[in-house]
Design a protein around this motif. Structure first.
Motif, mmCIF file in Angstrom:
data_model
loop_
_atom_site.group_PDB
_atom_site.id
_atom_site.type_symbol
_atom_site.label_atom_id
_atom_site.label_comp_id
_atom_site.label_asym_id
_atom_site.label_seq_id
_atom_site.Cartn_x
_atom_site.Cartn_y
_atom_site.Cartn_z
ATOM 1 N N ALA A 22 12.576 57.663 17.594
ATOM 2 C CA ALA A 22 12.527 56.463 18.420
ATOM 3 C C ALA A 22 13.891 56.116 19.015
ATOM 4 C CB ALA A 22 11.997 55.290 17.614
ATOM 5 N N ALA A 23 14.944 56.782 18.585
ATOM 6 C CA ALA A 23 16.291 56.480 19.083
ATOM 7 C C ALA A 23 16.391 56.694 20.585
ATOM 8 C CB ALA A 23 17.326 57.337 18.361
ATOM 9 N N TYR A 24 15.758 57.733 21.101
ATOM 10 C CA TYR A 24 15.803 57.993 22.542
ATOM 11 C C TYR A 24 15.096 56.872 23.308
ATOM 12 C CZ TYR A 24 15.229 60.182 27.095
ATOM 13 O OH TYR A 24 15.253 60.436 28.436
ATOM 14 N N ASP A 25 13.977 56.419 22.811
ATOM 15 C CA ASP A 25 13.251 55.333 23.469
ATOM 16 C C ASP A 25 14.097 54.067 23.508
ATOM 17 O OD1 ASP A 25 11.104 57.059 23.768
ATOM 18 O OD2 ASP A 25 10.150 56.379 21.907
ATOM 19 N N ARG A 26 14.804 53.770 22.416
ATOM 20 C CA ARG A 26 15.691 52.603 22.394
ATOM 21 C C ARG A 26 16.838 52.776 23.382
ATOM 22 N NH1 ARG A 26 14.723 52.902 16.878
ATOM 23 N NH2 ARG A 26 16.678 53.987 16.521
ATOM 24 N N TYR A 27 17.383 53.994 23.473
ATOM 25 C CA TYR A 27 18.462 54.272 24.421
ATOM 26 C C TYR A 27 18.005 54.028 25.858
ATOM 27 C CZ TYR A 27 20.909 57.234 27.756
ATOM 28 O OH TYR A 27 21.519 57.702 28.887
ATOM 29 N N VAL A 28 16.827 54.547 26.209
ATOM 30 C CA VAL A 28 16.315 54.375 27.574
ATOM 31 C C VAL A 28 16.078 52.899 27.867
ATOM 32 C CG1 VAL A 28 14.376 54.870 29.118
ATOM 33 C CG2 VAL A 28 15.332 56.684 27.707
ATOM 34 N N ARG A 43 16.059 63.701 27.321
ATOM 35 C CA ARG A 43 15.946 63.693 25.861
ATOM 36 C C ARG A 43 16.798 64.799 25.260
ATOM 37 N NH1 ARG A 43 12.775 61.779 21.701
ATOM 38 N NH2 ARG A 43 11.386 60.703 23.097
ATOM 39 N N ARG A 44 16.817 65.954 25.897
ATOM 40 C CA ARG A 44 17.596 67.086 25.385
ATOM 41 C C ARG A 44 19.090 66.770 25.389
ATOM 42 N NH1 ARG A 44 16.385 73.177 26.986
ATOM 43 N NH2 ARG A 44 17.565 74.110 25.312
ATOM 44 N N ALA A 45 19.588 66.209 26.483
ATOM 45 C CA ALA A 45 21.007 65.847 26.561
ATOM 46 C C ALA A 45 21.346 64.740 25.565
ATOM 47 C CB ALA A 45 21.360 65.408 27.979
ATOM 48 N N PHE A 46 20.434 63.793 25.409
ATOM 49 C CA PHE A 46 20.653 62.713 24.447
ATOM 50 C C PHE A 46 20.761 63.252 23.030
ATOM 51 C CE2 PHE A 46 18.820 59.726 21.383
ATOM 52 C CZ PHE A 46 19.692 58.658 21.525
ATOM 53 N N GLU A 47 19.838 64.119 22.651
ATOM 54 C CA GLU A 47 19.862 64.686 21.301
ATOM 55 C C GLU A 47 21.118 65.530 21.079
ATOM 56 O OE1 GLU A 47 18.053 63.880 18.806
ATOM 57 O OE2 GLU A 47 16.561 62.730 19.901
ATOM 58 N N ARG A 48 21.537 66.270 22.106
ATOM 59 C CA ARG A 48 22.756 67.077 21.988
ATOM 60 C C ARG A 48 23.973 66.180 21.781
ATOM 61 N NH1 ARG A 48 23.655 71.564 20.003
ATOM 62 N NH2 ARG A 48 25.213 70.361 18.964
ATOM 63 N N ALA A 49 24.080 65.109 22.572
ATOM 64 C CA ALA A 49 25.201 64.178 22.444
ATOM 65 C C ALA A 49 25.166 63.480 21.082
ATOM 66 C CB ALA A 49 25.159 63.150 23.569
ATOM 67 N N ARG A 50 23.983 63.135 20.637
ATOM 68 C CA ARG A 50 23.833 62.479 19.338
ATOM 69 C C ARG A 50 24.255 63.405 18.194
ATOM 70 N NH1 ARG A 50 18.094 60.904 17.010
ATOM 71 N NH2 ARG A 50 18.742 59.748 15.201
ATOM 72 N N THR A 51 23.852 64.664 18.278
ATOM 73 C CA THR A 51 24.227 65.641 17.255
ATOM 74 C C THR A 51 25.724 65.899 17.276
ATOM 75 O OG1 THR A 51 22.062 66.676 17.410
ATOM 76 C CG2 THR A 51 23.820 67.979 16.415
ATOM 77 N N ASP A 52 26.287 66.048 18.472
ATOM 78 C CA ASP A 52 27.737 66.268 18.582
ATOM 79 C C ASP A 52 28.521 65.104 17.997
ATOM 80 O OD1 ASP A 52 27.251 68.699 19.781
ATOM 81 O OD2 ASP A 52 27.664 67.987 21.819
ATOM 82 N N ALA A 53 28.092 63.887 18.290
ATOM 83 C CA ALA A 53 28.785 62.706 17.764
ATOM 84 C C ALA A 53 28.675 62.652 16.247
ATOM 85 C CB ALA A 53 28.206 61.443 18.380
ATOM 86 N N ARG A 54 27.518 62.991 15.720
ATOM 87 C CA ARG A 54 27.317 62.967 14.265
ATOM 88 C C ARG A 54 28.191 64.008 13.584
ATOM 89 N NH1 ARG A 54 21.841 64.363 13.430
ATOM 90 N NH2 ARG A 54 21.378 62.486 14.596
ATOM 91 N N GLU A 55 28.287 65.197 14.163
ATOM 92 C CA GLU A 55 29.079 66.263 13.555
ATOM 93 C C GLU A 55 30.580 66.028 13.707
ATOM 94 O OE1 GLU A 55 27.591 69.878 15.200
ATOM 95 O OE2 GLU A 55 25.810 69.852 13.942
ATOM 96 N N ALA A 56 30.984 65.271 14.709
ATOM 97 C CA ALA A 56 32.402 64.994 14.911
ATOM 98 C C ALA A 56 32.906 63.864 14.023
ATOM 99 C CB ALA A 56 32.664 64.631 16.371
ATOM 100 N N ASP A 57 32.013 63.109 13.429
ATOM 101 C CA ASP A 57 32.384 61.967 12.599
ATOM 102 C C ASP A 57 32.787 62.459 11.208
ATOM 103 O OD1 ASP A 57 32.731 59.562 11.349
ATOM 104 O OD2 ASP A 57 30.721 58.813 11.753
#
Length: 65
Positions: A22-28, A43-57
């Protein structure tokens, strides 16, 4: 008394929230709420950015997989 359809809708809601789907729906909704003409990520770009941010933390710690 709730119907089976209502119960399934509630279960679906909780599963989507728990899984993060549901995170993508909230983002939109957020992006459209601030600027209806704004470009939103796919959705694909959002998930990629979300994963990158999570792994960089560095606070995230270990990953299971």
């Amino acid at each position: 008394m709730t119907t089976l359809r209502e119960r399934l809708a509630r279960v679906r809601h909780y599963v989507r929230e728990f899984s993060g789907e549901a995170a993508y729906d909230r983002y939109v909704a957020h992006a459209r709420g601030h600027d209806p003409q704004a470009e939103v990520m796919t959705r694909r770009a959002f998930e990629r950015a979300r994963t990158d941010a999570r792994e960089a933390d560095p606070r995230e710690g270990f990953r299971c997989c």
